[in-house]
Scaffold this motif. Sequence first.
Motif, PDB file in Angstrom:
ATOM      1  N   THR A 110       2.145   1.932   2.673  1.00  0.00           N
ATOM      2  CA  THR A 110       2.141   1.471   1.284  1.00  0.00           C
ATOM      3  C   THR A 110       1.923  -0.033   1.150  1.00  0.00           C
ATOM      4  O   THR A 110       1.507  -0.502   0.103  1.00  0.00           O
ATOM      5  CB  THR A 110       3.473   1.816   0.603  1.00  0.00           C
ATOM      6  OG1 THR A 110       4.531   1.388   1.470  1.00  0.00           O
ATOM      7  CG2 THR A 110       3.593   3.310   0.351  1.00  0.00           C
ATOM      8  N   ASP A 111       2.230  -0.802   2.183  1.00  0.00           N
ATOM      9  CA  ASP A 111       2.061  -2.247   2.114  1.00  0.00           C
ATOM     10  C   ASP A 111       1.883  -2.787   3.545  1.00  0.00           C
ATOM     11  O   ASP A 111       2.068  -2.052   4.507  1.00  0.00           O
ATOM     12  CB  ASP A 111       3.270  -2.898   1.419  1.00  0.00           C
ATOM     13  CG  ASP A 111       4.560  -2.574   2.142  1.00  0.00           C
ATOM     14  OD1 ASP A 111       4.777  -3.105   3.243  1.00  0.00           O
ATOM     15  OD2 ASP A 111       5.351  -1.761   1.611  1.00  0.00           O
ATOM     16  N   ALA A 138      -5.683  -7.316   3.101  1.00  0.00           N
ATOM     17  CA  ALA A 138      -7.032  -6.946   3.568  1.00  0.00           C
ATOM     18  C   ALA A 138      -6.925  -6.075   4.823  1.00  0.00           C
ATOM     19  O   ALA A 138      -7.672  -5.103   4.975  1.00  0.00           O
ATOM     20  CB  ALA A 138      -7.843  -8.204   3.853  1.00  0.00           C
ATOM     21  N   ASP A 139      -5.977  -6.418   5.721  1.00  0.00           N
ATOM     22  CA  ASP A 139      -5.754  -5.597   6.927  1.00  0.00           C
ATOM     23  C   ASP A 139      -5.378  -4.174   6.538  1.00  0.00           C
ATOM     24  O   ASP A 139      -5.840  -3.203   7.148  1.00  0.00           O
ATOM     25  CB  ASP A 139      -4.616  -6.182   7.772  1.00  0.00           C
ATOM     26  CG  ASP A 139      -5.008  -7.483   8.457  1.00  0.00           C
ATOM     27  OD1 ASP A 139      -6.194  -7.653   8.783  1.00  0.00           O
ATOM     28  OD2 ASP A 139      -4.097  -8.317   8.672  1.00  0.00           O
ATOM     29  N   LEU A 140      -4.505  -4.077   5.529  1.00  0.00           N
ATOM     30  CA  LEU A 140      -4.054  -2.756   5.079  1.00  0.00           C
ATOM     31  C   LEU A 140      -5.246  -1.945   4.560  1.00  0.00           C
ATOM     32  O   LEU A 140      -5.395  -0.765   4.897  1.00  0.00           O
ATOM     33  CB  LEU A 140      -2.992  -2.910   3.980  1.00  0.00           C
ATOM     34  CG  LEU A 140      -2.439  -1.616   3.388  1.00  0.00           C
ATOM     35  CD1 LEU A 140      -1.645  -0.832   4.425  1.00  0.00           C
ATOM     36  CD2 LEU A 140      -1.567  -1.908   2.161  1.00  0.00           C
ATOM     37  N   LYS A 141      -6.116  -2.605   3.787  1.00  0.00           N
ATOM     38  CA  LYS A 141      -7.308  -1.923   3.260  1.00  0.00           C
ATOM     39  C   LYS A 141      -8.205  -1.442   4.391  1.00  0.00           C
ATOM     40  O   LYS A 141      -8.706  -0.316   4.375  1.00  0.00           O
ATOM     41  CB  LYS A 141      -8.104  -2.886   2.360  1.00  0.00           C
ATOM     42  CG  LYS A 141      -7.919  -2.609   0.878  1.00  0.00           C
ATOM     43  CD  LYS A 141      -8.722  -3.551   0.011  1.00  0.00           C
ATOM     44  CE  LYS A 141     -10.217  -3.278   0.014  1.00  0.00           C
ATOM     45  NZ  LYS A 141     -10.956  -4.234  -0.847  1.00  0.00           N
ATOM     46  N   ILE A 198      -6.607   1.586   6.226  1.00  0.00           N
ATOM     47  CA  ILE A 198      -6.703   2.838   5.469  1.00  0.00           C
ATOM     48  C   ILE A 198      -8.154   3.335   5.470  1.00  0.00           C
ATOM     49  O   ILE A 198      -8.407   4.542   5.586  1.00  0.00           O
ATOM     50  CB  ILE A 198      -6.127   2.656   4.046  1.00  0.00           C
ATOM     51  CG1 ILE A 198      -4.600   2.521   4.154  1.00  0.00           C
ATOM     52  CG2 ILE A 198      -6.512   3.815   3.130  1.00  0.00           C
ATOM     53  CD1 ILE A 198      -3.876   2.235   2.861  1.00  0.00           C
ATOM     54  N   ALA A 199      -9.109   2.404   5.386  1.00  0.00           N
ATOM     55  CA  ALA A 199     -10.531   2.801   5.446  1.00  0.00           C
ATOM     56  C   ALA A 199     -10.838   3.438   6.800  1.00  0.00           C
ATOM     57  O   ALA A 199     -11.535   4.460   6.881  1.00  0.00           O
ATOM     58  CB  ALA A 199     -11.424   1.592   5.207  1.00  0.00           C
ATOM     59  N   LEU A 200     -10.285   2.843   7.878  1.00  0.00           N
ATOM     60  CA  LEU A 200     -10.512   3.409   9.215  1.00  0.00           C
ATOM     61  C   LEU A 200      -9.857   4.784   9.325  1.00  0.00           C
ATOM     62  O   LEU A 200     -10.452   5.724   9.866  1.00  0.00           O
ATOM     63  CB  LEU A 200      -9.976   2.473  10.303  1.00  0.00           C
ATOM     64  CG  LEU A 200     -10.171   3.001  11.741  1.00  0.00           C
ATOM     65  CD1 LEU A 200     -11.659   3.134  12.085  1.00  0.00           C
ATOM     66  CD2 LEU A 200      -9.473   2.100  12.753  1.00  0.00           C
ATOM     67  N   ARG A 201      -8.639   4.893   8.784  1.00  0.00           N
ATOM     68  CA  ARG A 201      -7.938   6.183   8.822  1.00  0.00           C
ATOM     69  C   ARG A 201      -8.779   7.270   8.157  1.00  0.00           C
ATOM     70  O   ARG A 201      -8.937   8.369   8.701  1.00  0.00           O
ATOM     71  CB  ARG A 201      -6.587   6.057   8.097  1.00  0.00           C
ATOM     72  CG  ARG A 201      -5.793   7.370   8.077  1.00  0.00           C
ATOM     73  CD  ARG A 201      -4.517   7.237   7.271  1.00  0.00           C
ATOM     74  NE  ARG A 201      -4.804   7.155   5.829  1.00  0.00           N
ATOM     75  CZ  ARG A 201      -3.898   6.820   4.909  1.00  0.00           C
ATOM     76  NH1 ARG A 201      -2.650   6.536   5.274  1.00  0.00           N
ATOM     77  NH2 ARG A 201      -4.213   6.773   3.635  1.00  0.00           N
TER      78      ARG A 201
END
Length: 184
Positions: free
Chosen positions: A31-32, A55-58, A61-64
Amino acid sequence: MADRENATGVLGLVQAFVNTVDLQDGPEELTDPNTLVAWLRAHSLMEPGSTASEADLKHAIALREAIRGLIGANSGGKVYPLDIATLNEAAAASRLRARFGADGRSRLEPEADGVAGAMGRMVAAVFAAMADENWSRLKLCGSTTCRWAFFDMSRNHSSRWCTMASCGNRQKARRFRERAKAGA
Ligand SMILES: [Zn+2]
């Protein structure tokens, strides 16, 4: 269910990452940035003291979701160019290199540290998982709203739903309703 056990090793790691969200009912574990760091640390993918940004989180999630798309091919799905591009970008950003350890074994290791490096280790896990004879058993649930990654332990690799108790029965109920409507 006994024939939908969790995979172990690299297959299990890839499965666990994809299943950090239950797309249908929630929750989302990542979530964060802090929960991302906690997850990556818990799975020994990132060195202690590393932090993450929004940005790392984004990116994570894109990689996931790109990995989820890749697994979908094992369930007869199409491989999308965007997913392939996301995987290649994560590999490049982490600067993955072939390394030979003192034990004589080879592996892919990222030169980048932090989340980029951790994503590289995840790509390396996917790389190793795809070389595993059981890769084709890692599948996505056939429900388009679920898409949970499950490990198909059935003898003839024929499982289509993550758990018969939820998705399988839900699909069956839907077909039953459609048939009932068509017959009315
Ligand atoms: Zn499902």
